[in-house]
Design a protein around this motif. Structure first.
Motif, mmCIF file in Angstrom:
data_model
loop_
_atom_site.group_PDB
_atom_site.id
_atom_site.type_symbol
_atom_site.label_atom_id
_atom_site.label_comp_id
_atom_site.label_asym_id
_atom_site.label_seq_id
_atom_site.Cartn_x
_atom_site.Cartn_y
_atom_site.Cartn_z
ATOM 1 N N GLN A 71 39.051 36.897 -13.117
ATOM 2 C CA GLN A 71 39.922 37.967 -13.273
ATOM 3 C C GLN A 71 39.766 38.843 -12.014
ATOM 4 O O GLN A 71 40.898 39.702 -11.756
ATOM 5 C CB GLN A 71 39.591 38.592 -14.721
ATOM 6 C CG GLN A 71 39.940 38.026 -15.810
ATOM 7 C CD GLN A 71 39.574 38.546 -17.166
ATOM 8 O OE1 GLN A 71 38.579 39.491 -16.942
ATOM 9 N NE2 GLN A 71 39.999 38.254 -18.231
ATOM 10 N N ALA A 72 38.466 38.990 -11.478
ATOM 11 C CA ALA A 72 38.633 39.995 -10.306
ATOM 12 C C ALA A 72 38.704 39.295 -9.075
ATOM 13 O O ALA A 72 38.625 39.988 -8.151
ATOM 14 C CB ALA A 72 37.124 40.611 -10.374
ATOM 15 N N GLY A 73 39.097 38.150 -8.937
ATOM 16 C CA GLY A 73 39.228 37.291 -7.763
ATOM 17 C C GLY A 73 38.092 37.347 -6.882
ATOM 18 O O GLY A 73 38.184 37.056 -5.782
ATOM 19 N N MET A 74 36.902 37.064 -7.523
ATOM 20 C CA MET A 74 35.788 37.018 -7.067
ATOM 21 C C MET A 74 35.086 35.626 -7.347
ATOM 22 O O MET A 74 35.394 34.967 -8.341
ATOM 23 C CB MET A 74 34.788 38.018 -7.348
ATOM 24 C CG MET A 74 35.317 39.333 -6.917
ATOM 25 S SD MET A 74 34.245 41.194 -7.786
ATOM 26 C CE MET A 74 32.877 40.762 -6.871
ATOM 27 N N LYS A 75 34.121 35.119 -6.562
ATOM 28 C CA LYS A 75 33.724 33.902 -6.781
ATOM 29 C C LYS A 75 32.244 33.831 -6.722
ATOM 30 O O LYS A 75 31.500 34.682 -5.869
ATOM 31 C CB LYS A 75 33.996 32.771 -5.466
ATOM 32 C CG LYS A 75 33.559 31.207 -5.773
ATOM 33 C CD LYS A 75 33.984 30.410 -4.771
ATOM 34 C CE LYS A 75 33.410 28.964 -5.118
ATOM 35 N NZ LYS A 75 33.889 27.925 -4.100
#
Length: 216
Positions: A173-177
């Motif tokens: 959702q936060a565009g983080m990996k």
């Protein structure tokens, strides 16, 4: 009079780690040098010294004599810790054997901040950069608002910037990996960190691939 530098070195030496074995030479605890000397002085433990690939057993009196001889002939190296008492110098042993203890404790890996940071190598699991303990925080991969709990599989190390950026969202959702999938360590993280240090290399003679040790 003992200098401030010497006192600091003495204090550090007393906090050095010592691997404690049971009667059958199985590893059971990691204790402080201060605790080890207490056990040795009460004849509850003996020193196990790894010398040229062989194991040598010393009681407290013999270890003092060996240490005094090494000090007299200046046979010390930078990887060793030494204690200066009123009457003699003594080397801090790396391994002791508990003479009256033959059990294996029910070892568990403590779920706490220190072990999580060590597991993650003090690296933020989002930006992959290394940070000091003060610069790191704990992050719920699945936020508590989404039902995420406190577990090895859901808590990771994160720098404050990434933790703030992620907020109460999942990584996707936060565009983080995530750098790596979090999991419970197979061995005590503190032990793993120490055994990699050159001065604790002799522990490898006793610690197998599946031991889980408690650390005092």
């Amino acid at each position: 009079m003992i200098s401030a530098t010497t006192r600091k070195a003495q204090s550090s030496a007393m906090q050095a780690s010592v691997l404690a074995l049971n009667k059958t030479y199985s590893p059971v605890h990691v204790i402080s040098a201060k605790r080890a000397f207490c056990l040795l002085s009460k004849d509850i433990a003996e020193v196990i010294s790894v010398e040229d690939g062989s194991f040598m057993n010393y009681d407290f009196g013999s270890w003092i004599e060996i240490s005094e001889l090494r000090a007299e002939f200046n046979e010390r190296n930078e990887l060793e810790d030494w204690i200066l008492s009123v009457n003699f110098e003594i080397q801090v042993p790396r391994v002791v054997r508990l003479l009256r203890y033959d059990r294996i404790p029910n070892n568990t890996i403590k779920f706490n901040r220190r072990n999580i940071f060590i597991r993650d190598s003090y690296r933020c699991q989002y930006c992959q950069k290394k940070f000091s303990v003060k610069q790191l925080s704990l992050d719920h991969v699945i936020p508590r608002s989404h039902g995420g709990g406190m577990s090895w599989e859901n808590i990771v190390s994160a720098c404050r910037r990434c933790n703030t950026k992620k907020g109460g969202r999942t990584p996707s959702q936060a565009g983080m990996k995530l750098f790596q999938k979090p999991a419970k360590p197979s061995r005590n993280p503190v032990l793993l960190q120490q055994v990699k240090q050159a001065k604790y290399e002799c522990w490898k003679n006793f610690v197998g691939s599946k031991e889980l040790l408690t650390c005092d």
